[in-house]
Every structure is written in structure tokens, then in C-alpha cells.
Design an enzyme around this catalytic site. Structure first.
Site, PDB file in Angstrom:
ATOM      1  CD  GLU A 231      54.485  -8.105  71.275  1.00  0.00           C
ATOM      2  OE1 GLU A 231      54.306  -7.135  72.019  1.00  0.00           O
ATOM      3  OE2 GLU A 231      53.986  -9.235  71.470  1.00  0.00           O
ATOM      4  CG  ASP A 292      53.776  -3.627  69.686  1.00  0.00           C
ATOM      5  OD1 ASP A 292      53.296  -3.569  68.533  1.00  0.00           O
ATOM      6  OD2 ASP A 292      53.279  -4.335  70.590  1.00  0.00           O
TER       7      ASP A 292
END
Length: 548
Positions: A231, A292
Site C-alpha cells: 500500500e 490496494d
């Protein structure tokens, strides 16, 4: 708006005061401005972008805001050039008083031509100068409108020096205008841009590292389970590609992040990024991917391709397309067209019908569709937007809040009933979903999409009313009915609402309050999460987010 037709008046009546002239343009000099990077002080609408003045097409044009002086348009030639001729093909909205200027650095300017008696049509000017940058600086309009050029041509030849390359969308250029009606924080554009650059420099100092050698750059994550998580790397790639033009090291950092991505492949799909690394920079916990991080990595690569092209050390476009295809193959549920949690989840496991709302990045889906040509991404975008609207109306009709996780995506998607992956608040607006106002509104402000606008405005209306317009009252977490979970103030929770505020014409004071709170909140060097979210929110709020 109606305009009179262009009149071909020539230069016969031009009363000019050339500061330095030559008897005639050098015969060997050709046009050196076509297709170059162009910035402008403003654009009338997105249909009249600055780049249209150097596209070689006399049917397209740049136009500034109407009724405002001064205005300028600047061409970056990419390297130092001798300049022998400048040709301005004016539309009806012409400059009466303007200067042609050159610069080696884009900051210090030298006049090579000046007039107070421009009369429009075509100004074909013989000049003598040098520089990497050439601009038309208008201080007096010839009409009540603005300034508008069908074409801005610069003739010359490379002279060496002055750097090279450049970026297609330099930070602060605002070459990608937002949808009509979107707000920005009050104050001058230049001041707001500089505030973002200042925050970026603090973020960079706190979180950008070159650990373990190998030419790697990483974004450290002191508040995560491991020092390096996908991320954070995704955030870093999007941020550095966007800040190109403001940070001379942006491409170097980006390439170091690309090398990290390549050297830390997911154990499931090697075209994805392994989600976690330890202090020795080794992938751990199975080395599989997280959706993500992969979404932002792919998006960052697309930004890089548009910024710098793909003929250098890394073919960004090829890497992006492989990453996008890998997301589709292993991080997208083929039945629901909703994103899975990672490439590690497969049919039959308990997580296969679960999705995380903070991964629902609608502008990313649009970029993937454009880059790949794969219509699947249209269906993916529609599926996620449908669920955003349905979850808001069914489970958060008074607030518009989304839960961290959605379960039963194969039947009737609903908020997690409790802990399904991370926390007892998995079904609440908590440390994942806190990003959703930013993610939803990023698409709303750039695309003007009605579904994204409605979702963002619902969130904005609720939080503005809930807090009485005081951003200091934005809590850390809420139940979907608006009940506060925890007290305190955290950038990850208050900053994202600023992007939602941009979508509502009646929220200027509220947006300004949120912007000022971000400016007065010290960067938390112990939290890459909050700092990275605030930085990206500031990029969008200042008008610098764009979709490749």
C-alpha cells in the site's frame, strides 16, 4: 458564448516595440514547439487546454479565463534553444498588450518582444533570444473575453544546456482541468500549490528511503505490521509521478520504486507486488499480493508513462498493462466484478465473497480501461459504483458512510457483521473506509460522473452537518448510522472529506476550513498512512490530481 469570425488583418497595423530584432529568421530554423509540454495561467474550460496551442492543428485552440489580466502561456522546449522567430495565430480573443519572453529556468524571464498595439489575426515576429522556455505574457486584452491562440509556434535550434526531458504534466501546470463547478480552496493557486510542495517535502523526508541497496527506493511504514507494505509503495508511485516538475528527483525515486516492485513479485502472480517485506527487505507472510497496493502501483505506472514516456530504463506502459491484466486475473472476482482482498483469495475460501470498500478506486478503473482497451473495466467500474450507491441507500441512508468490508458479495452484499479480517469494526466506517470520501470524490471531480457526485455529496452533506462545519469535530471512526466510535483527530479521517467538499457549490467555507486544518496539522512522522492520505488529498484539493 458567441464569438466574431477571425479576421485576417496581418501585421500591417501592428505598432510594436521589438526589444531585439534580426533582419530575418534564420532559414535553417524550424518549428521547435510542436507537441512540447505547455503550461498556462488558466484555461477557459477543459475544451481549451494549453496543449492545443502546440498540436499543429489550427482548428483547436487554447483559451484563458475571460476578463482577467494578466494571463500567460508557456512552452517548455525541453532543452536550451536559440530562438529566431515566434508566430502567434490569434483567435478572436487576442492580446493587445503582451510580451514574448524567454527563460533558461522557467523563473527568470527576458523580454525579446513587446507591443501595446496588437490587433489580432497572425503575429509573425522575428526575434533574437535563447532559453528552454518561451512564453506569451499578456497584460492587456484586445476584447472583453480572454486570450486565445489557435497556434503558438516557436522557431529555433537546440543550443545545448538547460536540461532535457521535462514532464508532460508538471505539478502545478493544471493541464488537466476538473469537471465544471468543482471547488478549490480559497487563495491564490500558486500559494495553494506551494503548500502541497511544502507538505510533500516533509513527507518525502519522513518516509522515502533507500534501504538494502540494489538501487531500491521504498516508502517506509512505521505504523504497519512490517516496515514495507505494498500500500505504501503504491502511494509512493502515484505521489512521485504526480509531483514531477516540482521535485527534480521524482523520476529517480519512481524508478527506484519500480525496481522494488520488480524485485519483490507476488508469489501468486509475479506481475503483482508482494504485500509485505521485513527489515532485511525480504518478502514475508507468503509473499502474496494485496489489491490496494496493486491498484495504485498500476495507476502510478500509467502516470509515469504519460509523464516521461516508456523508452527509458523501464517500459512503464508495458509494466502497467501486465499489472492491470494480473489484477484482472487474480484480484478481481470474475462473478461479481468486485475486487477481492488480494491474489491469495480463491474460489472456495472464506474470503472469496468479501471486498474492501477503500479499494474501490473508480478513477483507476477508468484509467485501466483507457490504457488496456479492455471493456471489462467498464463493467468493473459500474459494479463498484452500483454497490456504493446501494450500500449508502440501504445501510447508511442518513450518512452515506461505507463499511470497511462488505460480505456476501455473491448474493446480497452487506456490511461485515463483525470481525471478518482485521477488527471488530470491520462493518463500520473505520481505518479502511476512512479513505472512501477521497476515493469516491477523486472520480467525481475529475470525471463529473453523476453517480460519483451523488455519493460524494451525500457524505459531504452529512459530515458538514454532523460537525457544524468544524473539522476539529470529525471523529476517529463512525458506525454507519453516524454514531462516533472514538474521539480524537486524525488526518486519515478528516482530510478525505475535503475532496467530497469540492463537489458541493455551497461548501466553500467548509472546504476552506478543512484545507486550513490540513495546513496547521503537523505531519505525523510515525504514520505513513495518515500523512500519505493527507498529501494525496492536498494534491486533489489544489487541482493537481489527474487521470492518465
Amino acid at each position: 458564448m458567441r464569438r466574431r469570425s477571425v479576421s485576417l488583418l496581418g501585421l500591417a497595423g501592428l505598432l510594436a516595440l521589438p526589444l531585439t530584432v534580426m533582419p530575418q529568421a534564420q532559414a535553417a530554423d524550424g518549428v521547435v514547439s510542436t507537441g512540447r509540454t505547455v503550461t498556462a495561467s488558466s484555461v477557459e474550460t477543459s475544451a481549451f487546454g494549453a496543449g492545443l496551442a502546440v498540436d499543429g492543428n489550427t482548428a483547436t485552440r487554447w483559451a484563458s479565463l475571460e476578463g482577467v489580466d494578466p494571463q500567460w502561456i508557456r512552452i517548455d522546449l525541453g532543452a536550451n534553444h536559440t530562438i529566431s522567430r515566434v508566430k502567434l495565430n490569434w483567435e478572436d480573443a487576442y492580446g493587445k498588450t503582451y510580451r514574448i519572453q524567454t527563460s533558461a529556468d522557467g523563473s527568470n524571464w527576458t523580454d525579446v518582444y513587446s507591443t501595446t498595439a496588437g490587433d489580432g489575426a497572425t503575429d509573425d515576429l522575428t526575434v533574437s533570444g535563447s532559453g528552454r522556455y518561451v512564453r506569451m505574457y499578456g497584460t492587456g486584452r484586445g476584447t472583453a473575453y480572454g486570450y486565445s491562440l489557435w497556434e503558438f509556434e516557436v522557431y529555433g535550434a537546440p543550443s545545448g544546456g538547460g536540461g532535457g526531458g521535462g514532464t508532460a504534466v508538471p505539478f502545478g501546470s493544471h493541464l488537466k482541468p476538473y469537471a465544471a463547478g468543482m471547488l478549490k480552496p480559497s487563495g491564490s493557486q500558486a500559494t495553494n500549490d506551494q503548500k502541497v510542495v511544502d507538505y510533500y517535502n516533509r513527507w518525502k523526508s519522513a518516509f522515502v528511503r533507500q534501504n538494502c541497496g540494489n538501487g531500491w527506493y521504498q516508502i517506509i511504514s512505521p505504523d504497519a505490521d512490517h516496515p514495507y507494505v505494498a500500500e505504501a509503495q503504491g502511494y509512493g508511485m502515484v505521489v512521485t509521478a504526480t509531483m514531477a516538475g516540482a521535485d527534480p528527483d521524482a523520476k529517480k525515486i519512481f524508478d527506484g520504486l519500480v525496481k522494488w516492485k520488480i524485485d519483490h513479485p507476488s508469489s501468486v502472480n509475479p506481475n503483482l507486488l508482494a504485500a509485505e517485506q521485513d527489515t532485511a527487505c525480504r518478502s514475508v507472510n507468503g509473499g502474496d499480493g494485496a489489491t490496494d497496493g496493486d491498484m495504485d502501483v498500476a495507476y502510478g505506472l500509467l502516470l509515469a508513462d504519460k509523464q516521461w514516456g516508456s523508452t527509458g530504463t523501464y517500459n512503464y506502459k508495458d509494466l502497467a498493462l501486465k499489472h492491470i491484466a494480473a489484477i484482472k486475473k487474480d484480484e478481481l472476482n470474475p462473478t461479481t466484478k468486485l475486487l477481492k482482498l488480494g491474489d491469495w483469495s480463491s474460489s472456495g475460501d472464506q474470503y472469496y465473497w468479501i471486498s474492501r470498500t477503500s479499494d474501490w478506486m473508480v478513477d483507476h478503473f477508468r484509467a485501466f480501461r483507457t490504457a488496456s482497451g479492455d471493456t471489462t473495466w467498464d463493467a468493473v467500474r459500474t459494479a463498484h459504483q452500483t454497490q456504493i450507491s446501494r450500500l449508502q441507500s440501504t445501510y447508511a441512508s442518513g450518512t452515506g458512510l461505507l463499511p470497511d468490508f462488505v460480505v456476501d458479495t455473491n448474493t446480497t452484499p452487506k456490511p461485515a457483521p463483525g470481525q471478518v479480517l482485521e477488527d471488530p469494526n470491520d462493518g463500520a466506517y473505520w481505518w479502511n473506509a476512512c479513505r472512501t470520501p477521497w476515493r469516491i470524490a477523486d472520480d467525481a471531480v475529475t470525471s463529473g460522473d453523476a453517480t460519483s457526485l451523488a455519493a460524494a455529496r451525500k457524505l459531504n452533506s452529512w459530515i458538514k452537518t454532523k460537525t457544524g462545519g468544524d473539522p476539529n469535530k470529525i471523529a476517529i471512526g463512525y458506525k454507519l448510522n453516524g454514531t462516533q466510535i472514538s474521539s480524537g483527530s486524525e488526518a486519515a479521517f478528516f482530510a478525505p472529506f475535503a475532496v467530497a467538499a469540492m463537489t458541493d457549490s455551497g461548501s466553500q467555507a467548509w472546504l476552506d476550513a478543512l484545507w486550513n486544518k490540513m495546513l496547521t496539522t503537523p505531519i505525523d512522522t510515525s504514520s505513513y498512512f495518515s500523512a500519505s492520505i493527507q498529501l494525496q488529498v492536498m494534491i486533489t484539493a489544489s487541482g493537481n490530481h489527474w487521470v492518465p
